[in-house]
Design a protein around this motif. Structure first.
Motif, short mmCIF file in Angstrom:
data_model
loop_
_atom_site.label_atom_id
_atom_site.label_comp_id
_atom_site.label_asym_id
_atom_site.label_seq_id
_atom_site.Cartn_x
_atom_site.Cartn_y
_atom_site.Cartn_z
N UNK A 251 -32.05 -79.69 -19.36
CA UNK A 251 -32.73 -79.02 -20.47
C UNK A 251 -32.39 -79.71 -21.80
N UNK A 252 -31.12 -79.93 -22.04
CA UNK A 252 -30.69 -80.58 -23.28
C UNK A 252 -31.25 -81.99 -23.41
N UNK A 253 -31.30 -82.71 -22.30
CA UNK A 253 -31.88 -84.06 -22.32
C UNK A 253 -33.36 -83.99 -22.70
N UNK A 254 -34.08 -83.00 -22.20
CA UNK A 254 -35.50 -82.84 -22.53
C UNK A 254 -35.68 -82.53 -24.00
N UNK A 255 -34.88 -81.60 -24.51
CA UNK A 255 -34.98 -81.20 -25.92
C UNK A 255 -34.63 -82.37 -26.83
N UNK A 256 -33.56 -83.08 -26.50
CA UNK A 256 -33.14 -84.22 -27.31
C UNK A 256 -34.21 -85.32 -27.27
N UNK A 257 -34.72 -85.61 -26.10
CA UNK A 257 -35.74 -86.64 -25.97
C UNK A 257 -37.00 -86.25 -26.74
N UNK B 179 -44.40 -67.07 -14.05
CA UNK B 179 -44.79 -67.43 -12.69
C UNK B 179 -45.99 -68.37 -12.68
N UNK B 180 -46.96 -68.15 -13.57
CA UNK B 180 -48.12 -69.04 -13.64
C UNK B 180 -47.69 -70.47 -13.98
N UNK B 181 -46.83 -70.60 -14.96
CA UNK B 181 -46.37 -71.94 -15.37
C UNK B 181 -45.55 -72.56 -14.24
N UNK B 182 -44.65 -71.79 -13.67
CA UNK B 182 -43.79 -72.30 -12.60
C UNK B 182 -44.64 -72.78 -11.41
N UNK B 183 -45.64 -72.01 -11.03
CA UNK B 183 -46.48 -72.40 -9.90
C UNK B 183 -47.25 -73.68 -10.19
N UNK C 297 -43.55 -74.76 -21.43
CA UNK C 297 -42.63 -75.18 -20.37
C UNK C 297 -41.20 -75.10 -20.88
N UNK C 298 -40.97 -75.56 -22.09
CA UNK C 298 -39.63 -75.47 -22.67
C UNK C 298 -39.19 -74.01 -22.79
N UNK C 299 -40.09 -73.14 -23.25
CA UNK C 299 -39.76 -71.72 -23.39
C UNK C 299 -39.46 -71.10 -22.03
N UNK C 300 -40.21 -71.48 -21.01
CA UNK C 300 -39.92 -70.99 -19.65
C UNK C 300 -38.52 -71.44 -19.24
N UNK C 301 -38.22 -72.71 -19.48
CA UNK C 301 -36.89 -73.23 -19.14
C UNK C 301 -35.80 -72.41 -19.84
N UNK C 302 -36.00 -72.12 -21.11
CA UNK C 302 -35.02 -71.33 -21.87
C UNK C 302 -34.89 -69.92 -21.31
#
Length: 153
Positions: free
Chosen positions: A21-27, A98-102, A129-134
């Motif tokens: 997650x942190x790598x995604x946010x930083x990138x 669930x919609x995003x995850x699917x 996607x980031x919000x789902x991850x959080x």
């Protein structure tokens, strides 16, 4: 070597998910920098992998062993989410989550985020996607912490 070493415990999985997650946010914060990121698929890949590993952390906290995670679930996020939901995982915005995850799971099964494909791609918005991850990280952390014999400082 024993099957269950600590890095494969719930917190080991959780910390790995947090690192993705942190790598995604930083990138993402470097996206407008030079040299720029060529493909946002890299960010989707990092977030998707983080979400997958977060679900595995939750299932480890609920007693699922590593062998079952590999053999029964592998990388299938829909199956991981179904098993986590059966074990009382609660996530904010459950329907949208669930919609995003699917959708991410469908794209992941055909390796969309790992290899370049020409053509049009229908992706969920990256900020969603980031919000789902959080949301996943926040929802799952307490279950992982609860498996500790001593509370963290």
């Amino acid at each position: 070597m024993p099957d269950e070493i600590e890095r494969y415990g719930p917190l080991g999985f959780y910390h790995l998910a947090e690192d993705f997650y942190r790598a995604a946010v930083h990138t993402a914060s470097l996206q407008d920098a030079k040299p720029r990121l060529h493909y946002s698929l890299v960010l989707y890949h990092l977030h998707t992998h983080s979400i997958e590993v977060t679900l595995k952390a939750f299932l480890r906290a609920k007693g699922i062993d590593v062998k079952a995670l590999k053999n029964k679930f592998s990388h299938g996020m829909s199956g991981l989410m179904a098993a986590a939901t059966e074990r009382k995982l609660k996530v904010r915005k459950p329907k949208r989550s669930l919609q995003i995850l699917e959708r991410l799971d469908q794209l992941g099964k055909v390796q969309t985020f790992r290899y370049f494909e020409a053509g049009f791609l229908s992706l969920p918005a990256l900020d969603e996607v980031q919000q789902l991850n959080e949301r996943m990280l926040l929802s799952i952390r307490p279950a992982c912490i609860a498996t500790l014999k001593v509370a963290p400082k």
